[in-house]
Enzyme design. Structure first.
Site, PDB file in Angstrom:
ATOM      1  CB  CYS A  86      -0.969  -0.055   1.186  1.00 10.50           C
ATOM      2  SG  CYS A  86      -2.303   1.122   1.006  1.00 10.50           S
ATOM      3  CE1 TYR A  87       3.164   7.406   2.324  1.00  9.25           C
ATOM      4  CE2 TYR A  87       4.883   5.957   3.162  1.00  9.25           C
ATOM      5  CZ  TYR A  87       4.459   7.211   2.786  1.00  9.25           C
ATOM      6  OH  TYR A  87       5.314   8.273   2.869  1.00  9.25           O
ATOM      7  CG  ASP A 234       0.985 -12.119  29.553  1.00  9.73           C
ATOM      8  OD1 ASP A 234       0.755 -13.148  28.897  1.00  9.73           O
ATOM      9  OD2 ASP A 234       0.407 -11.035  29.360  1.00  9.73           O
TER      10      ASP A 234
END
Ligand code: XMP
Length: 520
Positions: A86-87, A234
């Protein structure tokens, strides 16, 4: 930048909302990659990083406008494959001598179909089996001329240069986003790209674990580490990993705020102390937390009281550990990716919500964050690799403030006891019906109302409880879980029969948004 012996792929981030999905796709292909914001990339950085391939992400800027972010020119001289998205396509085309324009009617947002031009390249192996491929477009500008050496390999109605490439140099560029699930065959492009770049898919969890252990040993030396253990996945995975690396140099501090679920504190303590033999301080501070919360009903005030007290209690216990030089945290990759400022302003801000309230600075501790390269499901995979029990790894998320935010209004010990028992019965029901792993998060809340009921020959006046169960990907949006009426009826009957203090059960069918998952 992490040190790793594996081949690495560099993702240059131009600020797209979906850059992380590119990384996810690559990790699943066994490729080690890192995302770095465009502003931080210099020629020296490229030389140090020595990527085996580079991907330019999408982004919200326009290459036509002054100050649009661009990678250093030298990236094209590295001699490695580059894929522009894209960009990233537009910046590649412009920097190599093509043209990008914005004309009325060429913007394209949403689903589009790309068809091949006739020429074949290896990047497109497995593409165009059904003649056209569905892709996801999101662009205002478009490429209107390609650089010398490039050819067009796919077009869409509004993007004549939807797929362009200079296969000789291994420069590839696409106008659409292959990383989103609206481009159903997008993963194939990444697979082809990394194969073309020579990646062997050697980045496995077993390898990661060995490397992480080496890195922890090198970082910590013979110094001591403290870890705030919450009982969640975590911090537990981080603690077990660090313990494998440095053994008794690690001490865990488990701040028990008295707001855990039924038997949870005991389970955490016995698992870490007895099963893993990890030195653990069980800071049983329930009285302090519950006294501080006495009479408080505002949700934000509850959170603030718990957060502040947590830090005070943790610090007091940590101060007693002589010679501690490091604080271990279960920070994950999504928390550390720098967000990009494409406006040319200050380069980046780093989210710090995993920092325990600025504790490391306050206590002069350095951080050990062995999970900071991983996404959540990779942490689960590492947990399995470390031998943590499957039931523990697959547990639903549990919020830091614990049951305090599942007890709307004032918190009392009586209500907490009722809530614990109700939650245990509810989760037991879900497990018995084999539904636990289909649900992202399920829990009971005790409502701040008493209602009238009748049991046997007597009138009751007890609490109402609300059950919640949602499906979600990341907790940002959620749908309620569609239990059967039979399940709900059976669960309500069990709750009222087995949990004294509850005489009414409701099921919360609010999605998020507009609701939140927790009640407070
Ligand atoms: P909400 O209620 O905002 O929750 O839809 C989204 C997810 O975040 C969890 N949650 C928290 N976790 N501290 C945490 O560690 C908090 O203060 C907190 N509040 C909500 C919630 O359980 C859900 O998974």
């Amino acid at each position: 930048m992490s040190s790793t012996p594996y081949d690495r792929l560099l993702i240059i981030d131009f600020g797209s909302q979906v850059t992380q999905l590119i990384a996810r796709c690559l990790r699943e292909l066994g490729v080690y990659c890192e995302i770095h914001p465009c502003q931080t990339i210099t020629e020296d950085f490229l030389a140090d990083f020595a990527p085996k391939a580079v991907i330019f992400s999408g982004g919200p800027a326009s290459v036509i406008e002054a100050g649009a972010p661009r990678p250093p020119k030298g990236v094209f001289d590295l001699g490695v494959p580059i894929l522009g998205i894209c960009y990233g396509q537009q910046v590649m085309m412009q920097m190599l001598g093509g043209r990008v324009t914005r004309e009325h009617g060429t913007a394209e947002f949403g689903r589009a179909y790309v068809t091949p031009t006739g020429d074949r390249i290896d990047l497109l192996n497995g593409w165009f089996q059904d003649v056209r491929e569905q892709v996801w477009m999101s662009h205002g500008d478009h490429v209107s001329a390609i650089p010398p050496g490039f050819k067009v390999y796919g077009t869409s109605p509004n993007a004549p240069y939807a797929i362009t490439a200079d296969p000789g140099q291994h420069f590839y560029a696409v106008q659409f986003h292959p990383e989103v699930h609206h481009t159903p065959n997008g993963r194939t492009l990444y697979k082809n790209f990394v194969r073309l770049a020579g990646f062997t898919g050697d980045w496995t969890m077993g390898a990661y674990r060995q490397e992480a252990i080496r890195n922890i040993r090198a970082q910590v030396g013979d110094q001591r580490v403290i870890c705030a253990l919450s009982g969640g996945v975590d911090s537990s995975v981080a603690a077990v990993l660090i313990h494998q690396a440095i053994g008794a140099q690690l001490t865990c501090v488990f701040v028990d705020h008295g707001l855990m679920r039924l038997n949870e504190a005991e389970e955490v303590v016995s698992m870490f102390r007895e099963h893993y033999n990890i030195p653990l301080i069980h800071a049983d501070e329930a009285e302090r937390f519950l006294s501080a919360l006495d009479g408080v009903s505002d949700p934000e005030t509850k959170r603030k009281i718990i957060g502040k007290l947590f830090i005070d209690v943790f610090q007091a216990h940590a101060d007693g550990i002589a010679g501690a030089a490091f604080l271990a945290q279960g920070t994950l990759y999504p928390d550390v990716i720098e967000s990009v400022s494409t406006s040319g302003g200050p380069s980046a801000t780093i989210k710090s919500h995993h920092n325990v309230g600025g504790l490391p600075e306050k206590m002069g501790l350095r951080l050990v964050e062995p999970l900071r390269d991983l996404f959540k499901d990779e942490v689960r995979a590492l947990g399995r690799e470390l031998g943590l029990p499957a039931g523990f790894i697959g547990r639903h998320p549990f919020p830091g403030p614990g049951l305090a935010i599942r007890c709307p209004g004032e918190i009392t010990r009586e209500k907490l006891d009722i809530l614990r028992r109700a939650d245990a019965v509810y989760i037991d029901q879900i497990r018995k019906h084999g539904l636990y792993d289909r649900i992202w998060q399920a829990f009971a809340t005790i409502l701040p109302v008493r209602t009238v009921g009748v049991m046997g020959d007597g009138r009751t006046y007890d609490y109402a409880c609300a059950l919640r169960a949602v499906t979600s990907v990341d907790g940002m949006t959620a749908d309620y879980y569609p239990f059967s009426h039979a399940f709900l009826g059976e669960t309500a009957a069990r709750l009222i029969n087995e949990v004294p203090g509850i005489n009414r059960v409701t099921y919360d069918i609010t999605s998020k948004p507009p609701g939140t998952i927790e009640w407070e």
